[in-house]
Design a protein around this motif. Structure first.
Motif, PDB file in Angstrom:
ATOM      1  N   LEU A 361       0.822  -1.209   0.000  1.00 29.84           N
ATOM      2  CA  LEU A 361       0.000   0.000   0.000  1.00 29.84           C
ATOM      3  C   LEU A 361       0.860   1.264   0.000  1.00 29.84           C
ATOM      4  CD1 LEU A 361      -2.849  -1.036   2.463  1.00 29.84           C
ATOM      5  CD2 LEU A 361      -3.014  -0.745  -0.014  1.00 29.84           C
ATOM      6  N   PHE A 362       2.009   1.226   0.652  1.00 27.04           N
ATOM      7  CA  PHE A 362       2.905   2.380   0.658  1.00 27.04           C
ATOM      8  C   PHE A 362       3.354   2.727  -0.756  1.00 27.04           C
ATOM      9  CE2 PHE A 362       7.235   4.075   0.642  1.00 27.04           C
ATOM     10  CZ  PHE A 362       7.067   5.222   1.380  1.00 27.04           C
ATOM     11  N   PHE A 363       3.744   1.727  -1.507  1.00 28.49           N
ATOM     12  CA  PHE A 363       4.282   1.965  -2.842  1.00 28.49           C
ATOM     13  C   PHE A 363       3.204   2.160  -3.905  1.00 28.49           C
ATOM     14  CE2 PHE A 363       7.981   0.006  -0.823  1.00 28.49           C
ATOM     15  CZ  PHE A 363       8.999   0.838  -1.274  1.00 28.49           C
ATOM     16  N   VAL A 364       2.002   1.671  -3.648  1.00 28.92           N
ATOM     17  CA  VAL A 364       0.949   1.729  -4.666  1.00 28.92           C
ATOM     18  C   VAL A 364      -0.093   2.806  -4.362  1.00 28.92           C
ATOM     19  CG1 VAL A 364      -0.908   0.431  -5.780  1.00 28.92           C
ATOM     20  CG2 VAL A 364       1.270  -0.688  -5.314  1.00 28.92           C
ATOM     21  N   SER A 365      -0.610   2.850  -3.148  1.00 26.98           N
ATOM     22  CA  SER A 365      -1.716   3.753  -2.840  1.00 26.98           C
ATOM     23  C   SER A 365      -1.294   5.223  -2.782  1.00 26.98           C
ATOM     24  CB  SER A 365      -2.364   3.371  -1.510  1.00 26.98           C
ATOM     25  OG  SER A 365      -3.063   2.158  -1.635  1.00 26.98           O
ATOM     26  N   LEU A 366      -0.155   5.523  -2.179  1.00 25.38           N
ATOM     27  CA  LEU A 366       0.248   6.918  -2.040  1.00 25.38           C
ATOM     28  C   LEU A 366       0.417   7.631  -3.386  1.00 25.38           C
ATOM     29  CD1 LEU A 366       2.738   6.814   0.991  1.00 25.38           C
ATOM     30  CD2 LEU A 366       0.346   7.558   0.963  1.00 25.38           C
ATOM     31  N   PRO A 367       1.058   7.001  -4.396  1.00 21.36           N
ATOM     32  CA  PRO A 367       1.204   7.692  -5.691  1.00 21.36           C
ATOM     33  C   PRO A 367       0.138   7.292  -6.714  1.00 21.36           C
ATOM     34  CG  PRO A 367       2.668   5.800  -5.642  1.00 21.36           C
ATOM     35  CD  PRO A 367       1.881   5.765  -4.349  1.00 21.36           C
ATOM     36  N   TYR A 368      -1.008   6.766  -6.242  1.00 22.34           N
ATOM     37  CA  TYR A 368      -2.008   6.206  -7.157  1.00 22.34           C
ATOM     38  C   TYR A 368      -2.589   7.254  -8.113  1.00 22.34           C
ATOM     39  CZ  TYR A 368      -4.441   1.742  -7.783  1.00 22.34           C
ATOM     40  OH  TYR A 368      -4.859   0.516  -8.234  1.00 22.34           O
ATOM     41  N   PHE A 401       9.021  -2.054 -19.583  1.00 21.77           N
ATOM     42  CA  PHE A 401       9.791  -1.449 -18.498  1.00 21.77           C
ATOM     43  C   PHE A 401       9.684  -2.279 -17.226  1.00 21.77           C
ATOM     44  CE2 PHE A 401       9.952   1.338 -14.759  1.00 21.77           C
ATOM     45  CZ  PHE A 401      11.240   1.836 -14.887  1.00 21.77           C
ATOM     46  N   ARG A 402       8.466  -2.730 -16.909  1.00 14.90           N
ATOM     47  CA  ARG A 402       8.289  -3.514 -15.682  1.00 14.90           C
ATOM     48  C   ARG A 402       9.019  -4.851 -15.756  1.00 14.90           C
ATOM     49  NH1 ARG A 402       1.856  -2.489 -14.169  1.00 14.90           N
ATOM     50  NH2 ARG A 402       2.072  -0.263 -13.736  1.00 14.90           N
ATOM     51  N   MET A 403       8.934  -5.501 -16.910  1.00 16.22           N
ATOM     52  CA  MET A 403       9.640  -6.780 -17.029  1.00 16.22           C
ATOM     53  C   MET A 403      11.147  -6.580 -16.964  1.00 16.22           C
ATOM     54  SD  MET A 403       7.391  -9.147 -19.636  1.00 16.22           S
ATOM     55  CE  MET A 403       7.408  -8.015 -21.019  1.00 16.22           C
ATOM     56  N   LEU A 404      11.642  -5.495 -17.581  1.00 10.70           N
ATOM     57  CA  LEU A 404      13.071  -5.197 -17.500  1.00 10.70           C
ATOM     58  C   LEU A 404      13.470  -4.910 -16.057  1.00 10.70           C
ATOM     59  CD1 LEU A 404      15.727  -4.674 -19.022  1.00 10.70           C
ATOM     60  CD2 LEU A 404      15.012  -2.287 -19.280  1.00 10.70           C
ATOM     61  N   TRP A 405      12.601  -4.220 -15.334  1.00 17.24           N
ATOM     62  CA  TRP A 405      12.870  -3.919 -13.923  1.00 17.24           C
ATOM     63  C   TRP A 405      12.986  -5.209 -13.103  1.00 17.24           C
ATOM     64  CZ3 TRP A 405      13.225   0.888 -11.333  1.00 17.24           C
ATOM     65  CH2 TRP A 405      13.186   0.822  -9.938  1.00 17.24           C
ATOM     66  N   VAL A 406      12.080  -6.147 -13.360  1.00 19.80           N
ATOM     67  CA  VAL A 406      12.079  -7.402 -12.600  1.00 19.80           C
ATOM     68  C   VAL A 406      13.378  -8.175 -12.814  1.00 19.80           C
ATOM     69  CG1 VAL A 406      11.000  -9.685 -12.421  1.00 19.80           C
ATOM     70  CG2 VAL A 406       9.573  -7.629 -12.460  1.00 19.80           C
ATOM     71  N   SER A 418      11.931  -3.283  -3.611  1.00 15.91           N
ATOM     72  CA  SER A 418      12.482  -3.085  -4.955  1.00 15.91           C
ATOM     73  C   SER A 418      11.518  -3.561  -6.028  1.00 15.91           C
ATOM     74  CB  SER A 418      13.823  -3.820  -5.094  1.00 15.91           C
ATOM     75  OG  SER A 418      13.649  -5.238  -5.000  1.00 15.91           O
ATOM     76  N   LEU A 419      10.640  -4.492  -5.692  1.00 12.57           N
ATOM     77  CA  LEU A 419       9.652  -4.975  -6.660  1.00 12.57           C
ATOM     78  C   LEU A 419       8.502  -3.974  -6.812  1.00 12.57           C
ATOM     79  CD1 LEU A 419       8.640  -7.247  -8.527  1.00 12.57           C
ATOM     80  CD2 LEU A 419       7.550  -8.280  -6.519  1.00 12.57           C
ATOM     81  N   PHE A 420       7.937  -3.524  -5.688  1.00  7.71           N
ATOM     82  CA  PHE A 420       6.773  -2.646  -5.734  1.00  7.71           C
ATOM     83  C   PHE A 420       7.117  -1.247  -6.252  1.00  7.71           C
ATOM     84  CE2 PHE A 420       4.888  -5.322  -2.110  1.00  7.71           C
ATOM     85  CZ  PHE A 420       4.206  -6.128  -3.010  1.00  7.71           C
ATOM     86  N   LEU A 421       8.370  -0.846  -6.161  1.00  9.49           N
ATOM     87  CA  LEU A 421       8.775   0.484  -6.626  1.00  9.49           C
ATOM     88  C   LEU A 421       8.525   0.676  -8.117  1.00  9.49           C
ATOM     89  CD1 LEU A 421      10.105   3.167  -5.763  1.00  9.49           C
ATOM     90  CD2 LEU A 421      12.330   2.113  -6.285  1.00  9.49           C
ATOM     91  N   VAL A 422       8.453  -0.421  -8.859  1.00 14.31           N
ATOM     92  CA  VAL A 422       8.251  -0.318 -10.300  1.00 14.31           C
ATOM     93  C   VAL A 422       6.903   0.300 -10.643  1.00 14.31           C
ATOM     94  CG1 VAL A 422       7.204  -2.603 -10.650  1.00 14.31           C
ATOM     95  CG2 VAL A 422       8.558  -1.568 -12.477  1.00 14.31           C
ATOM     96  N   TYR A 423       5.898   0.145  -9.762  1.00  7.87           N
ATOM     97  CA  TYR A 423       4.571   0.682 -10.064  1.00  7.87           C
ATOM     98  C   TYR A 423       4.581   2.204 -10.210  1.00  7.87           C
ATOM     99  CZ  TYR A 423       2.230  -3.826  -9.362  1.00  7.87           C
ATOM    100  OH  TYR A 423       1.802  -5.125  -9.477  1.00  7.87           O
ATOM    101  N   PRO A 424       4.977   2.973  -9.171  1.00  2.60           N
ATOM    102  CA  PRO A 424       4.926   4.437  -9.330  1.00  2.60           C
ATOM    103  C   PRO A 424       5.834   4.961 -10.427  1.00  2.60           C
ATOM    104  CG  PRO A 424       6.045   3.836  -7.285  1.00  2.60           C
ATOM    105  CD  PRO A 424       5.419   2.583  -7.813  1.00  2.60           C
ATOM    106  N   ILE A 425       7.003   4.351 -10.585  1.00  2.25           N
ATOM    107  CA  ILE A 425       7.916   4.838 -11.624  1.00  2.25           C
ATOM    108  C   ILE A 425       7.300   4.649 -13.011  1.00  2.25           C
ATOM    109  CG2 ILE A 425      10.145   4.446 -12.729  1.00  2.25           C
ATOM    110  CD1 ILE A 425      11.310   3.803 -10.000  1.00  2.25           C
ATOM    111  N   SER A 426       6.729   3.492 -13.265  1.00  2.00           N
ATOM    112  CA  SER A 426       6.134   3.231 -14.583  1.00  2.00           C
ATOM    113  C   SER A 426       4.906   4.106 -14.818  1.00  2.00           C
ATOM    114  CB  SER A 426       5.776   1.748 -14.720  1.00  2.00           C
ATOM    115  OG  SER A 426       4.787   1.358 -13.776  1.00  2.00           O
ATOM    116  N   TRP A 427       4.131   4.394 -13.761  1.00  2.00           N
ATOM    117  CA  TRP A 427       2.960   5.271 -13.927  1.00  2.00           C
ATOM    118  C   TRP A 427       3.371   6.677 -14.341  1.00  2.00           C
ATOM    119  CZ3 TRP A 427       0.699   3.535  -8.606  1.00  2.00           C
ATOM    120  CH2 TRP A 427       0.042   2.302  -8.753  1.00  2.00           C
ATOM    121  N   VAL A 428       4.364   7.230 -13.669  1.00  2.00           N
ATOM    122  CA  VAL A 428       4.799   8.596 -13.975  1.00  2.00           C
ATOM    123  C   VAL A 428       5.314   8.678 -15.412  1.00  2.00           C
ATOM    124  CG1 VAL A 428       6.479  10.397 -13.420  1.00  2.00           C
ATOM    125  CG2 VAL A 428       5.282   9.199 -11.577  1.00  2.00           C
TER     126      VAL A 428
END
Length: 455
Positions: A361-368, A401-406, A418-428
């Motif tokens: 939730l920290f990595f996904v909800s805050l920058p949703y 981008f997400r697959m490359l990140w993984v 390090s896994l969940f960080l990919v969500y906000p970066i890819s959204w921006v």
């Protein structure tokens, strides 16, 4: 002639109409999530964490298979909205009578693919062996309901494209109550576990299908459905596919990346999967609110394109962007601040899984908010009839981008953070790309008419 449930989106105020359009959609999405949450809560309380993990392993795969075909519902919605905005009632009639048989065929195709290959797909995802049998059984039952689900969603998209968002809400409320009641009977009384959850789901899906088809048959006006007149009109099918297929592939692109991420999550074991599942269900309440505004952007843009009211397109899209920013910030932050008590509802007997849900939730909800903005500019492009470019943008910005990140960052650090960080970066990244292409396409193909001097 528009009936009282339809909405004039090409004249008058924009903000108030978008809110009126979106609120029933938000309620619809929240109800759907509450019913899904009932599945998770009932299974978690009465069938244990292993069954809950089995449900959690299936979500990304279900979306991957269904989203390709659900994109065609978006294509039908855009075609109806543009023809409706242009006042072309015959065009609306042809789109509807093409879309309904198309949805039935897609539903059968999804059912066959899901039933035949669910086990194989779950193994490819690295689903834990102790969860695999339950997850496979659930998917087989779930996909048997695909025809009902797709026909309902096509029908609901048609109604929404002319501004009727209340009728689908009523239908979902009725079918959802049936779903919850059957859940309680099948899981608690008959001890059928995840199979019972699947049976309750498909029963509600076919009920909603019957209701939407019955309503389209009975309603007067351009949305009337004549079962004997159903026919695939080639020109309308091409329009649906031109917008809908890239939209469906885009949805699957996100699902592919989520399947890759889910596979990585699965490697951490049952507790992490259960915590992630609970958190994802909570996030869904924020997402459906933002997605409802995306549907408003799509529909309002489509109608104004059809009516040649090009000067209103920017106002529609940026009004929706402002609304989604407010929703994303208020609800996203609120969900994180209430993370532990909310997660406890889903995980009453598994407190060890709660910290993993809080982390997500920290990595996904805050920058949703950025996820919502990404969808708004996608909706603006699709409403104008552009669907290939958003698909490619999402392919690069999200899937690749997400697959490359993984395989790089996550492989290097191997932590959930390090896994969940990919969500906000890819959204921006993807948001700014979508916004850029939206502005370019709007300026080139739908310029505002020159201003005239008035007395």
């Amino acid at each position: 002639m528009a009936n009282k449930r339809e909405m004039d989106m090409v004249n008058g105020p924009i903000l108030s109409k978008i809110i009126r359009f979106s609120l029933p959609l938000i309620a619809t999405g929240v109800l759907q999530l509450l019913y899904n949450a009932a599945d998770v809560v009932v299974v978690g309380r009465f069938d244990g964490p292993q069954a809950l993990a089995a449900l959690g392993c299936t979500g990304s795969l279900i979306n991957l298979i269904i989203n390709v075909f659900m994109g065609l519902a978006i294509g039908a919605s855009v075609a109806v909205a543009q023809d409706y905005g242009a006042g072309d009632t015959k065009g609306v009639h042809k789109v509807i009578h093409t879309a309904i048989p198309l949805s039935a065929g897609c539903g059968v195709a999804v059912a066959i693919i899901g039933v035949c290959f669910s086990g194989t797909f779950l193994r490819w995802m690295g689903t834990p062996e102790n969860v695999l049998p339950l997850a496979s059984k659930y998917l087989i039952v779930y996909f048997l309901g695909a025809p009902g689900s797709l026909i309902y969603n096509f029908g609901a998209s048609i109604l929404r494209s002319v501004g009727d968002t209340k009728r689908p809400l009523i239908m979902l409320a009725i079918s959802g109550i049936v779903n919850v009641v059957l859940n309680l009977v099948f899981v608690i009384v008959l001890h059928m576990g995840v199979v019972g959850v699947g049976l309750a789901t498909i029963a509600s899906q076919y009920l909603s299908m019957v209701m939407v088809v019955r309503y389209l048959i009975k309603v007067d006006g351009c949305c009337h459905l004549d079962l004997g007149a159903m026919k695939i009109y080639r020109d309308k099918l091409n329009r649906i596919i031109r917008v809908g297929l890239p939209a469906g592939l885009q949805g699957s692109v996100f699902s592919v990346s989520n399947v890759v991420i889910q596979s990585s999550i699965n490697s951490f074991g049952d507790l992490v999967v259960a915590g992630n599942t609970a958190a994802a269900n909570i996030e869904g309440f924020v997402y459906v609110a933002m997605n409802s505004v995306y549907q408003a952007a799509l529909t309002f843009t489509g109608q104004n394109v059809g009516a040649k009211k090009h000067e209103r397109i920017h106002r529609v899209v940026f009004t929706c962007a402002g609304i989604v920013c407010v929703i994303g910030l208020v609800l996203g932050v609120g969900v994180y601040l209430c993370a532990e008590p909310l997660l406890s509802i889903y995980l009453p007997d598994d407190p060890e899984a709660i910290p993993y849900g809080v982390t997500r939730l920290f990595f996904v909800s805050l920058p949703y908010m950025f996820c919502g903005l990404m969808e708004i500019f996608t909706g603006g492009q699709r409403g104008m009839g552009l669907s290939f470019t958003p698909m490619v943008t999402s392919l690069v910005g999200s899937c690749l981008f997400r697959m490359l990140w993984v395989v790089t960052v996550f492989a290097r650090f191997g932590t959930l953070n390090s896994l969940f960080l990919v969500y906000p970066i890819s959204w921006v990244m993807t948001t700014f790309a979508h916004m850029t292409f939206y502005l370019i396409y709007k300026h080139k193909h739908f310029p505002n008419p020159p201003k005239t001097l008035t007395e």
